[in-house]
Motif scaffolding. Structure first.
Motif, PDB file in Angstrom:
ATOM      1  N   ASP A  57       1.022  -0.703   0.240  1.00 33.43           N
ATOM      2  CA  ASP A  57      -0.065  -0.081  -0.231  1.00 33.43           C
ATOM      3  C   ASP A  57       1.199   1.298  -0.360  1.00 33.43           C
ATOM      4  O   ASP A  57       0.544   2.375  -0.295  1.00 33.43           O
ATOM      5  N   GLN A  58       2.430   0.970   0.117  1.00 35.27           N
ATOM      6  CA  GLN A  58       3.490   2.221   0.508  1.00 35.27           C
ATOM      7  C   GLN A  58       3.748   2.272  -0.995  1.00 35.27           C
ATOM      8  O   GLN A  58       3.649   4.104  -1.423  1.00 35.27           O
ATOM      9  N   GLY A  59       2.887   1.380  -1.759  1.00 32.96           N
ATOM     10  CA  GLY A  59       3.736   2.518  -3.560  1.00 32.96           C
ATOM     11  C   GLY A  59       5.094   1.140  -4.337  1.00 32.96           C
ATOM     12  O   GLY A  59       5.698   1.426  -5.010  1.00 32.96           O
ATOM     13  N   HIS A  87     -10.066 -11.018   1.834  1.00 35.48           N
ATOM     14  CA  HIS A  87     -10.391  -9.871   1.944  1.00 35.48           C
ATOM     15  C   HIS A  87     -11.960  -9.619   0.998  1.00 35.48           C
ATOM     16  O   HIS A  87     -12.984  -9.083   0.554  1.00 35.48           O
ATOM     17  N   GLY A  88     -11.950 -10.658   0.355  1.00 36.03           N
ATOM     18  CA  GLY A  88     -13.506 -10.523  -1.068  1.00 36.03           C
ATOM     19  C   GLY A  88     -13.128  -9.740  -1.708  1.00 36.03           C
ATOM     20  O   GLY A  88     -14.153  -8.887  -2.762  1.00 36.03           O
ATOM     21  N   LEU A  89     -11.769  -9.603  -2.253  1.00 36.37           N
ATOM     22  CA  LEU A  89     -11.327  -8.846  -3.124  1.00 36.37           C
ATOM     23  C   LEU A  89     -10.810  -9.387  -4.628  1.00 36.37           C
ATOM     24  O   LEU A  89      -9.927 -10.264  -4.533  1.00 36.37           O
ATOM     25  N   PRO A  90     -10.840  -8.577  -5.826  1.00 38.23           N
ATOM     26  CA  PRO A  90      -9.949  -9.117  -7.192  1.00 38.23           C
ATOM     27  C   PRO A  90      -8.841  -8.830  -6.563  1.00 38.23           C
ATOM     28  O   PRO A  90      -8.229  -7.685  -6.354  1.00 38.23           O
ATOM     29  N   VAL A  91      -8.017  -9.905  -7.038  1.00 36.52           N
ATOM     30  CA  VAL A  91      -6.387 -10.409  -7.480  1.00 36.52           C
ATOM     31  C   VAL A  91      -5.867  -8.678  -8.108  1.00 36.52           C
ATOM     32  O   VAL A  91      -6.488  -8.901  -8.925  1.00 36.52           O
ATOM     33  N   PRO A  92      -4.794  -7.726  -7.554  1.00 40.35           N
ATOM     34  CA  PRO A  92      -4.588  -7.455  -8.805  1.00 40.35           C
ATOM     35  C   PRO A  92      -3.871  -7.807  -9.588  1.00 40.35           C
ATOM     36  O   PRO A  92      -2.775  -8.969  -9.194  1.00 40.35           O
ATOM     37  N   ASP A  93      -3.477  -7.611 -10.923  1.00 43.64           N
ATOM     38  CA  ASP A  93      -2.976  -7.695 -12.026  1.00 43.64           C
ATOM     39  C   ASP A  93      -1.568  -7.433 -11.860  1.00 43.64           C
ATOM     40  O   ASP A  93      -0.919  -5.616 -11.885  1.00 43.64           O
ATOM     41  N   GLY A  94      -0.439  -7.856 -11.437  1.00 40.11           N
ATOM     42  CA  GLY A  94       0.940  -6.791 -10.920  1.00 40.11           C
ATOM     43  C   GLY A  94       1.624  -6.565 -11.886  1.00 40.11           C
ATOM     44  O   GLY A  94       1.916  -5.196 -11.940  1.00 40.11           O
ATOM     45  N   ARG A  95       1.418  -6.635 -13.406  1.00 41.96           N
ATOM     46  CA  ARG A  95       1.894  -5.414 -14.516  1.00 41.96           C
ATOM     47  C   ARG A  95       1.462  -4.419 -14.699  1.00 41.96           C
ATOM     48  O   ARG A  95       1.510  -3.371 -14.885  1.00 41.96           O
ATOM     49  N   THR A  96      -0.069  -4.606 -14.445  1.00 47.90           N
ATOM     50  CA  THR A  96      -1.297  -3.224 -14.749  1.00 47.90           C
ATOM     51  C   THR A  96      -0.920  -2.834 -13.132  1.00 47.90           C
ATOM     52  O   THR A  96      -0.036  -1.328 -13.116  1.00 47.90           O
ATOM     53  N   ARG A  97      -0.292  -2.705 -12.049  1.00 48.81           N
ATOM     54  CA  ARG A  97       0.019  -2.187 -10.968  1.00 48.81           C
ATOM     55  C   ARG A  97       1.556  -1.366 -11.377  1.00 48.81           C
ATOM     56  O   ARG A  97       1.834  -0.534 -10.830  1.00 48.81           O
ATOM     57  N   ARG A  98       2.317  -2.229 -11.650  1.00 46.67           N
ATOM     58  CA  ARG A  98       3.786  -1.703 -12.265  1.00 46.67           C
ATOM     59  C   ARG A  98       3.993  -0.157 -12.586  1.00 46.67           C
ATOM     60  O   ARG A  98       4.617   0.502 -12.633  1.00 46.67           O
ATOM     61  N   LYS A  99       3.033  -0.848 -14.294  1.00 42.67           N
ATOM     62  CA  LYS A  99       3.127   0.540 -14.941  1.00 42.67           C
ATOM     63  C   LYS A  99       2.357   1.275 -14.374  1.00 42.67           C
ATOM     64  O   LYS A  99       2.265   2.865 -14.631  1.00 42.67           O
TER      65      LYS A  99
END
Length: 101
Positions: A57-59, A87-99
């Motif tokens: 969460d700190q980026g 937590h019932g949340l969608p799992v984030p895509d690492g590539r999208t986050r990195r961009k």
């Protein structure tokens, strides 16, 4: 007073009981896969999930989180996936986050 019984003896007793009841003895491996909690103690990636998510969460990038916690990058990925699923949340895509960082 307790006596020790070998594993093979316990297996034989269980088989005999199931035979007497006219039922088929279930395979332990199949039963374990059906359990919600499969471990007596949570695996490492589950026990550190909250710590991983604080850094996430700190980026920080996943590699930076791995370096900070002195763990493998794949363990970080497993922790992030586990935390989001819990937590019932969608799992984030690492590539999208990195961009986006």
């Amino acid at each position: 007073m307790y006596s020790t019984v070998s594993r093979s003896r316990v297996t034989a007793i269980l088989k005999e009981v199931f035979d007497l009841l006219g039922e088929e003895k279930p395979d332990g491996r199949t039963r374990r896969s059906e359990l919600a909690v499969k471990h007596k103690e949570p695996p490492h990636y589950q026990s550190i999930a909250d710590d991983v998510m604080k850094l996430y969460d700190q980026g920080l990038l996943l590699g930076q989180i791995a370096d900070a916690l002195k763990i493998d990058r794949n363990t970080v990925t497993s922790s992030v996936k586990f935390w989001h699923e819990q937590h019932g949340l969608p799992v984030p895509d690492g590539r999208t986050r990195r961009k986006s960082l």
